[in-house]
Design an enzyme around this catalytic site. Structure first.
Site, PDB file in Angstrom:
ATOM      1  N   GLU A  52       0.877  -1.175   0.000  1.00  0.00           N
ATOM      2  CA  GLU A  52       0.000   0.000   0.000  1.00  0.00           C
ATOM      3  C   GLU A  52       0.906   1.214   0.000  1.00  0.00           C
ATOM      4  O   GLU A  52       1.541   1.530   1.001  1.00  0.00           O
ATOM      5  CB  GLU A  52      -0.920  -0.044   1.226  1.00  0.00           C
ATOM      6  CG  GLU A  52      -2.094   0.888   1.138  1.00  0.00           C
ATOM      7  CD  GLU A  52      -1.898   2.103   1.994  1.00  0.00           C
ATOM      8  OE1 GLU A  52      -1.470   3.142   1.435  1.00  0.00           O
ATOM      9  OE2 GLU A  52      -2.167   2.035   3.202  1.00  0.00           O
ATOM     10  N   CYS A  86      -2.037   8.533   3.739  1.00  0.00           N
ATOM     11  CA  CYS A  86      -1.800   8.041   2.378  1.00  0.00           C
ATOM     12  C   CYS A  86      -2.947   8.359   1.428  1.00  0.00           C
ATOM     13  O   CYS A  86      -2.771   8.341   0.209  1.00  0.00           O
ATOM     14  CB  CYS A  86      -1.546   6.536   2.395  1.00  0.00           C
ATOM     15  SG  CYS A  86      -2.923   5.575   3.056  1.00  0.00           S
TER      16      CYS A  86
END
Length: 299
Positions: A52, A86
């Site tokens: 990720e 993120c």
């Protein structure tokens, strides 16, 4: 019994652990460069990975967007944790017809949420360390025009919520994930122009579209490849356990959350059990003459 914590810089700790231990699965969240090194290390032993990685996640503000609500949701999504998530909107592409109205709304919402002096606000965070602070300050000093904010204090690791205009896709701030409270705003006239800007970078982890027109929504969803996202919102898809979360291309590999986490970290071991009481010779060699008999059964 199940969890062990190893402290240290991720770019050094994770690769060293992979040299010392043979893992069944490696899950990593962080920068793309470290993700690539982990992927290479895992490939040597055919270890599956989930990465990720983040990236340049755009938010599109169409001409028909509800400007007040759009600004509120972008300010929350961008400046929570001082932009260090993120899934934060990395930059905004706003239609030229609503740009000035949108910028005014951004400033108003930012001051409503964090006050005139965000350095004193309990609602606003600090930059994680000096290394990150210096990287963000380099963006601030080399790219575009500071339209709002820009105040900073290295000793306190503080950078104010900052809106930047006048940047180009060639500026460094538009080539790397910002991961901080700096928000470039770029206007566009035609959708194809905005789409071309998005495609100059890797496929984003998140994509945010603000529009009330189904035709507009479908147009963007058909043309942008991204990990996950929202229509008329930001970041909240991350909190929904019923949908998968993960990147695509340069923004990551694999997915998790809810049942998808279970599937990611579980090997589905397929086993077929057959009874012994029925074992016809038809399925064993020699097969000469058996084909005709099999055809009769089929008919």
């Amino acid at each position: 019994e199940y969890i062990h914590v190893v402290e240290g810089e991720g770019s050094k700790v994770v690769p060293s652990l992979m040299e010392s231990f043979r893992f069944d699965h490696v899950f990593y969240t962080g920068s793309g460069n470290v993700g690539k090194s982990i992927y290479q290390a895992a490939a040597k032993d055919l270890i599956p990975v989930t990465l990720e990685l983040g990236g340049k996640s755009p938010a599109i503000v169409e001409a028909d967007a509800d400007i007040k609500t759009t600004a509120r949701r972008i300010v929350l999504g961008k400046f929570v944790n001082a932009g260090q998530t993120c899934v934060a909107p990395d930059y905004i592409l706003v239609h030229e017809s609503v740009k000035e109205k949108f910028l005014s709304a951004l400033i108003k919402c930012t001051e409503e949420f964090f006050g005139k002096n965000p350095a004193e606000s309990a609602e606003y965070g600090k930059i994680i360390n000096e290394k990150r602070f210096d990287s963000l300050l380099a963006y601030l000093n080399t790219s575009g025009k500071i339209y709002f904010g820009g105040e900073h204090n290295r000793e306190k690791l503080f950078i104010a919520p900052t809106i930047i205009t006048g940047v180009s896709m060639q500026d460094k701030i538009m080539k790397e994930e910002i991961f901080g409270p700096l928000l470039p705003v770029i206007q566009f006239k035609e959708r194809e122009e905005a789409l071309a800007m998005i495609r100059e970078n890797d496929k984003p982890l998140s994509f945010y579209l603000f529009s009330d027109k189904n035709e507009s929504i479908r147009w963007w969803m058909d043309r942008v490849s991204f990990g996950g996202g929202c229509v008329n919102n930001t970041i909240w898809h991350l909190a929904n356990p019923n949908i998968p979360f993960g990147g695509v291309g340069g923004s990551g590999i694999g997915k998790y959350h809810g049942k998808y986490s279970f599937e990611t970290f579980t090997h589905a071991k397929a086993v077929m059990k057959t009874p012994v009481w029925f074992d016809p010779n038809l399925k064993y060699p020699p097969f000469k003459g058996k084909l005709k008999l099999l055809k009769k059964f089929i008919k």
